[in-house]
Design an enzyme around this catalytic site. Structure first.
Site, PDB file in Angstrom:
ATOM      1  CG  ASP A 123      39.734 -79.318  33.911  1.00 16.42           C
ATOM      2  OD1 ASP A 123      40.537 -78.498  34.393  1.00 16.42           O
ATOM      3  OD2 ASP A 123      38.562 -79.398  34.275  1.00 16.42           O
ATOM      4  CD  GLU A 147      33.370 -73.871  30.632  1.00 14.72           C
ATOM      5  OE1 GLU A 147      32.288 -74.367  30.241  1.00 14.72           O
ATOM      6  OE2 GLU A 147      34.044 -74.363  31.545  1.00 14.72           O
TER       7      GLU A 147
END
Ligand SMILES: *[C@@H]1O[C@H](CO)[C@@H](O)[C@H](O)[C@H]1NC(C)=O
Length: 806
Positions: free
Chosen positions: A548, A776
């Site tokens: 990302d 995460e």
């Protein structure tokens, strides 16, 4: 931008081939007249131009349909639904706290909702896994992916244990029993509202499926299941009140809302006022079918309920009561034995408590496997609007049951590392489903949002998938690794061999798609497409790379080249070579690419900086970019942050972004064990203040200008320093590889491996103990879990890391 180019008259599809040929006949006959009159030449010209236009329009129409045309080859998945009885029913709804469905496009779904009577006004009704519910923990503790699972959900003051065991047999999917066991703190008697429901998915059009209530049981019929019955059998505790409704819900995504709308406050003798489900007024006199049957039980804890699903054609009695307990205990014992056999964590000396966490990490990943059906939305440069992909099933694990309860292409490669250790059957089935989603161009959409339940949870801007967007081919690499590890399962005339043979053309198409669409300008260089620069981002994101907001060249351009993608392509060529060899095809083409991409001189020419002595991306870059607040032109607008540069971007290596991307030549084992540059990478790994932390490797060096910097005012850092499990796994795997290869760096690699592994595992386990979840990502500063939870996608790889099995 080419991606958003609008083209006119693209409605014409294959049908206009006729038009093309008739125009061409016209022009041929014009030629045939052989007159030299001006008029005739003029006519010929017009004819020819018309012909060109027709070809152009026809081509556009053809190109427009490419994006959602399936790859033209036999499907990899040949047996599904009732043909695979052992995996027919399952907890295939990862996005709800507890639900069951079958691997059937139009499966009925069953599930649990609950609420705490005392706290319903501020806590609401529990149904979908939701981070805002703030449950202290939940997740599967044991799950074998096939026959049973056991989950614990903590919702103080209650603990809810949900489990299921299947009984296979018959021609319609067999029976299953689910147990819901609710206790309150200190085993207190407390009131609790439990809802068990059945629902039909009608988003796929009407079918002869029905649901109704008869004699207190939920009854149903579908073409696949034939007649079935769901009976609720209390095993312990008191039912104060029960009620049900035969209702119509507008879709699976609004079951909770529909349930809520059915509640009416009633007076209950001895209890007082209580909200109870009543008849669905929307059904009265309207032409709507019953597709949602909630059964509501007001109970006193401790309470144990068996939900017994039986199919009419199976004479074996269904499991319940004591028999259920016995069957569940046996399954748990078998699971524990297989877990120890597979991962050997007790043998390695881990205490029971840590082994339980590894089991939970593994089980929640496997128990999070879902079965989805529907059509995503896709777009190419030739489609004016997003268009639907074809309807297809997807059997896949998910990164996070609360935040990402759907399929993600590169995540799935990492999930497969763990799932494939447990069951090659399951993992081959998962890969097969993914490969059936490849289109005629060789593209696989990277995020799969299939069905109304999945769609309801995705922000609008992320729904449409572009066919120029890649995602690392980890699934291909995982498949090759699984074959390398289990060659006997892929021997001639085995089931998996035949499946692999069906996969081959698709894998090749996927690989070729990368080779043609993600090439860079320089020979043997590659570039991730899809970096959009809106001049609001500090560094435009590269979502396709999977990393990302990891900093790349500050100004996206065609001269850019990405070192991580080049290394992925090396690993992809290596994997395809192994697969080709396994099934007796010629691997030469892949071997040649592998040789070229592992040539260190070539790699160094494109990506090695002799100044910093690190690997880096190349592109139009400046380190002088920052976000500044600009005052709006109109006084009623709020000020916004935009990017400004203090020095102009120049073509150069992006050496200031030292982090995961710089490590890829090591991570994917491109470098030879003797490589001098490998030595430098290992040296850098260990330097304090760069990537090394007591919790694992940081994604970006503390010394990088963008370390932990926001990308826009709304976008906090994501891959800009945090510790991620998937890349730490790759690093550990590579370190072990170099440790066991003879070379000048093997001792250092071995030493780094053992320290990194200890740090990483220690932190994941202690954060689980502290917070009740796998996360995460983890902070490189204090090790704290961040991002979403539970994230038993690739963070579940901690199990393999504990097992030291890469
Ligand atoms: C229900 O859960 C409690 C607490 O976890 C446990 O002690 C009890 O044995 C369970 N009962 C059944 C029937 O599973």
């Amino acid at each position: 931008m080419v991606r958003h180019r609008k083209v006119g008259h693209v409605q014409l599809k294959h049908g206009n081939n006729n038009e093309t040929s008739s125009s061409s006949n016209n022009s041929e006959s014009s030629f045939a007249s052989r007159t030299f009159k001006v008029l005739s030449i003029w006519k010929t010209l017009v004819g020819f131009v018309c012909f060109l236009i027709a070809v152009y329009v026809g081509t556009l129409g053809y190109l427009e349909t490419r994006v959602n045309t399936p790859f033209d080859n036999e499907k990899v998945v040949q047996e599904t639904g009732l043909d695979v009885p052992q995996r027919y029913w399952g907890s295939y709804r990862p996005g709800v706290y507890f639900g069951m469905k079958s691997r059937e496009p139009k499966s009925p779904v069953f599930g649990l909702m609950w609420y705490d009577l005392a706290a319903v006004s501020h806590k609401g009704i529990r149904h979908w896994c939701d981070q805002n519910d703030n449950l202290p923990s939940y997740g599967w503790l044991r799950h074998d992916g096939i026959s049973f699972g056991e989950q614990s959900i903590s919702d103080p003051p209650h603990t809810i244990v949900t489990s299921f065991v299947k009984t296979t047999g018959g021609a319609h999917g067999g029976h299953w029993t689910a147990r819901i066991n609710i206790t309150a703190q200190n085993n207190a008697n407390s009131h609790f509202m439990l809802i068990w429901y059945g629902a039909l998915d009608e988003s796929l059009g009407p079918e002869s499926s029905r649901l109704w209530v008869e004699g207190g049981a939920l009854m149903g019929h579908t073409p696949q299941l034939d007649h079935f019955r769901v009976t609720l059998v209390p095993q312990k505790g008191k039912i104060i009140h029960s009620a049900y409704s035969e209702a119509h819900a507008p879709g699976l995504h609004v079951l909770k809302e529909k349930f809520y709308s059915l509640l009416k406050v009633q007076k209950h003798p001895g209890f007082g006022r209580v909200a109870v489900v009543g008849p669905d007024e929307e059904l009265d006199g309207k032409d709507k079918e019953v597709n949602f049957v909630p059964i509501q039980l007001l109970v006193e804890t401790p309470f144990v309920l068996d939900v017994v699903y039986t199919t009419e054609d199976l004479p074996t009695p269904p499991l319940q009561g004591h028999d259920y307990q016995k069957a569940l205990d046996e399954k748990k014992k078998m699971f524990d034995d297989k877990f120890e056999n597979t991962f050997k964590l007790l043998e390695k000396g881990y205490p029971e408590e840590d082994v339980s966490i590894a089991k939970a990490a593994f089980s929640n990943m496997l128990g999070g496997v879902g079965y989805f059906y529907g059509a995503g939305r896709v777009q190419s440069q030739y489609t004016r609007e997003p268009v639907p992909y074809w309807r297809a099933p997807l059997y896949t694990a998910v990164p996070s049951r609360s935040f990402f309860p759907r399929g993600f292409l590169w995540d799935e490669g990492f999930h497969g590392l763990l799932i494939g250790r447990w069951s090659v059957d399951i993992q081959m089935d998962i890969i097969a489903h993914w490969l059936d989603l490849i289109n005629v161009e060789g593209w696989i959409p990277r995020e799969q949002i299939l069905g109304t339940e999945a769609l309801a949870r995705v922000p609008k801007e992320f729904v449409v998938q572009s066919n120029s967007a890649a995602n690392p081919p980890m699934l291909l690499i995982q498949l090759a690794g699984m074959i390398r590890r289990n060659p006997e399962l892929f021997a001639p005339d085995t089931t998996h061999r035949r499946t692999l043979e069906r996969m081959y053309n698709r894998l090749k198409a996927w690989y070729n798609w990368f080779q043609t669409t993600q090439k860079g300008e320089e020979p043997t260089s590659y570039r991730w497409r899809g970096r959009d620069d809106d001049e609001l981002q500090l560094n435009p994101k590269t979502l396709t790379s999977g990393l990302d907001d990891y900093p790349r060249a500050s100004h996206p351009s065609d001269i850019e080249r990405h070192v991580d993608l080049r290394c992925w392509m090396y690993a992809a060529a290596d994997s395809l070579s192994l697969i080709a060899t396994t099934i007796g095809k010629d691997p030469d083409k892949f071997d040649a690419v592998r040789a070229e991409l592992s040539d260190e001189d070539l790699l160094n020419e494109l990506h090695w900086s002799p100044h910093t002595r690190t690997y880096a991306d190349y592109g139009l870059h400046t380190d002088g970019a920052r976000l500044v607040k600009v005052n709006p032109k109109h006084p009623n607008e709020s000020p916004k942050m935009v990017r400004v540069v203090t020095s102009p971007p120049q073509p150069r290596l992006v050496t200031s972004a030292f982090g995961y991307v710089s490590l890829f030549p090591m991570l994917l084992k491109v470098l030879k064990p003797k490589s001098e540059n490998l030595g430098k990478i290992l040296e850098d790994l260990d330097k304090p203040g760069l990537l090394w932390s007591p919790y694992g490797l940081r994604s970006l060096s503390k010394s990088s200008p963008l370390y932990m910097k926001r990308n826009t005012e709304h976008d906090p850092p994501y891959w800009r320093g945090q510790v991620w499990a998937n890349v730490n796994y790759l690093a550990l795997s590579a370190l072990k590889h170099y440790a066991s290869s003879l070379g000048p760096h093997s001792a250092r690699a071995a030493e780094l491996h053992s320290r990194l592994r200890a740090n990483f595992v220690r932190n994941i386990l202690s954060e689980y103990k502290r917070t009740g979840y796998l996360w995460e990502q983890y902070s490189g500063e204090d090790g704290k879990g961040s991002g979403c939870r539970p994230f038993t996608g690739w963070t579940g790889l901690v199990t393999l890391i504990m097992a030291e099995d890469y």
